[in-house]
Scaffold this motif. Structure first.
Motif, short mmCIF file in Angstrom:
data_model
loop_
_atom_site.label_atom_id
_atom_site.label_comp_id
_atom_site.label_asym_id
_atom_site.label_seq_id
_atom_site.Cartn_x
_atom_site.Cartn_y
_atom_site.Cartn_z
N THR A 98 0.83 -1.21 0.00
CA THR A 98 0.00 0.00 0.00
C THR A 98 0.86 1.25 0.00
O THR A 98 0.57 2.23 -0.71
CB THR A 98 -0.94 0.01 1.22
N ALA A 101 2.36 1.73 -3.48
CA ALA A 101 1.34 2.21 -4.40
C ALA A 101 1.09 3.70 -4.20
O ALA A 101 0.90 4.46 -5.16
CB ALA A 101 0.05 1.42 -4.23
N SER A 102 1.09 4.14 -2.94
CA SER A 102 0.89 5.55 -2.64
C SER A 102 2.04 6.38 -3.20
O SER A 102 1.82 7.45 -3.81
CB SER A 102 0.77 5.75 -1.12
N ARG A 155 -3.54 9.46 -6.01
CA ARG A 155 -4.05 8.18 -5.51
C ARG A 155 -3.40 7.06 -6.30
O ARG A 155 -3.37 7.08 -7.53
CB ARG A 155 -5.57 8.13 -5.69
N SER A 157 -3.01 2.64 -6.52
CA SER A 157 -3.53 1.36 -6.06
C SER A 157 -2.98 0.23 -6.92
O SER A 157 -2.97 0.33 -8.15
CB SER A 157 -5.07 1.35 -6.13
N ALA A 159 -4.12 -3.11 -6.34
CA ALA A 159 -4.97 -4.19 -5.84
C ALA A 159 -5.47 -5.06 -6.99
O ALA A 159 -5.50 -4.64 -8.16
CB ALA A 159 -6.16 -3.62 -5.09
N VAL A 162 -8.40 -3.58 -9.15
CA VAL A 162 -8.25 -2.35 -9.92
C VAL A 162 -8.92 -2.51 -11.29
O VAL A 162 -8.76 -3.51 -11.98
CB VAL A 162 -6.75 -2.01 -10.10
N GLU A 170 -12.63 6.40 -7.72
CA GLU A 170 -11.65 6.88 -6.73
C GLU A 170 -11.24 8.32 -7.01
O GLU A 170 -11.14 9.14 -6.09
CB GLU A 170 -10.43 5.97 -6.73
N GLY A 201 -3.65 3.20 -11.20
CA GLY A 201 -3.73 1.85 -10.66
C GLY A 201 -3.30 0.81 -11.67
O GLY A 201 -3.30 1.03 -12.88
#
Length: 424
Positions: A98, A101-102, A155, A157, A159, A162, A170, A201
């Motif tokens: 996380t 990704a940020s 943002r 991500s 995941a 996505v 988002e 993402g």
């Protein structure tokens, strides 16, 4: 293994949101969005490090964060033309994934904002001293000159869930919650006149990425209203002094010229006057047709003024630091440097502020801007890596550059900055 091929990330869609109340800065015209951005490992690593150091924390701590950001960007992406995560990402825990990704979302945002001609940056925490949610960054320059600053939320991500639709939601959610409430607000750098929420993402195991954007909807400019011209020449910006100080504090920390950051903190009134008044030495050299300055302290473990440049390149430490290469042929170390005109202009302005003291700080500074290099927007520069040939670097609009390897052997001089005497 390090990735080497340039990545292309297309903007998959956008949404514009009406601002409640009257139009803010009605003469401001938002720049046309870039349909895509193209970047290599050097540009992405530089952008992540630039955003990681854009906060009010001790310079020594931020220098450590920059080093970790550089290494993460190099090893956690897979090679190849598409955007794909390295298999190493699976070895990280959920919290670390996380966090990465940020960081990646922040770096992509910085590349995109530079592609829109925004040059100067600060952390948006200055908008609120409370726990109210706010966006990540403030930008100035480009079409915002003379009008105010723009707000950007980042943002990221990685995941398994996505998708384009999810990242669109988002971007919209973040805009409505953390950007729109601050349109029209007053920041230390001027009024917030426009906002962006950029959501990036990618699903692990795939070779594509999603880039979604929400921004402020603005009324169409009336034909009988002319937009004021940008002050000064096209290659210079009239920058709010507070924004210039925030930008270059991050830049000189990345260059490992920490005494400069200490003096910036004093000028901003956030620390006592530095006890160390010693000058800061910079190595001057040419690279890719430009003149750059590199901090001598970043290239040497201690000051060695008795060495001339040819001797310096043959010095054991220099060989130990720069000769190792990865098996792929990519240099294992990078060096942040600054375009000489940009460094000279800012350090001259900083010396003037030191002489007169924080209370006499000017409202605006006239500083040069650069064209970006090492990454591209739109579709005009496909294949930027082959076009650069022997040069592998990323240059941002504020003059900061990251070189993938040591400075040129053909060093041209030494420049020394004295806090109260200027750059000589």
């Amino acid at each position: 293994m390090l990735w080497t091929m340039d990545k292309t990330v297309a903007l998959t869609g956008e949404r514009r949101h009406r601002h409640k109340g009257g139009a803010v800065a009605p003469l401001f015209i938002a720049p046309e969005l870039a349909p895509q951005i193209q970047f290599g490992p050097t540009a992405l690593a530089a952008a992540i490090a630039r955003t990681a150091t854009l906060r009010h924390a001790p310079p020594e701590l931020l220098a450590h964060l920059a080093a970790s950001a550089l290494s993460e960007a190099q090893v956690l992406l897979a090679d190849g033309p598409g955007f794909a995560l390295s298999s190493l990402i699976g070895a990280l825990g959920d919290t670390e994934q996380t966090h990465f990704a940020s960081r990646m979302g922040a770096g992509i945002t910085d590349l995109y904002m530079n592609a829109l001609d925004y040059s100067w940056r600060d952390n948006a925490a200055c908008l609120s001293g409370k726990l109210d949610p706010h966006a990540d960054f403030l930008y100035s320059g480009g079409s915002a000159l003379g009008h105010g600053v723009v707000l950007a939320e980042a943002r990221g991500s990685f995941a398994a869930t996505v998708s384009d639709a999810k990242m669109a939601r988002e971007a919209e959610r973040k805009y409505l919650r953390q950007v729109r409430p601050y349109i029209g607000a007053t920041s230390p750098h001027g009024q917030v006149i426009h906002g962006y929420s950029i959501a990036f993402g990618s699903r692990p195991g795939t070779s594509d990425a999603v880039l979604r954007l929400s921004q402020t909807r603005r009324p169409q400019p009336k034909p009988n209203k002319s937009v004021p011209s940008v002050p000064s020449s096209p290659s210079f910006d009239q920058v709010p002094t507070t924004m210039a100080l925030a930008t270059h504090r991050s830049n000189f920390i990345l260059m490992d010229a920490l005494p400069v950051a200490d003096w910036i903190d004093w000028v901003q009134g956030t620390r006592d006057i530095p006890e160390d008044h010693a000058p800061v030495s910079f190595l001057q050299f040419n690279y890719a047709g430009r003149s750059f300055l590199a901090s001598a302290d970043a290239l040497m473990p201690y000051r060695m003024p008795h060495l001339w440049f040819d001797e310096l390149h043959d010095y054991p430490f220099w060989r130990h630091r720069w000769e190792p290469r990865w098996a792929s042929g990519v240099p294992s170390l990078h060096s942040f440097v600054m375009e000489e005109k940009a460094a000279t202009a800012f350090l001259g302005a900083l010396t003037a502020m030191i002489r007169f003291g924080p209370r006499e700080r000017p409202v605006m500074l006239e500083l040069p801007t650069n064209d970006i290099a090492g990454f591209a927007s739109g579709s005009a520069e496909i294949g930027i890596r082959s076009a650069r040939e022997d040069y592998d670097y990323a240059l941002f609009r504020d003059g900061l550059a990251l070189l993938a390897g040591p400075p040129s052997r053909r060093l041209t001089g030494i420049r020394t900055w004295h806090p109260k005497e200027g750059l000589t």
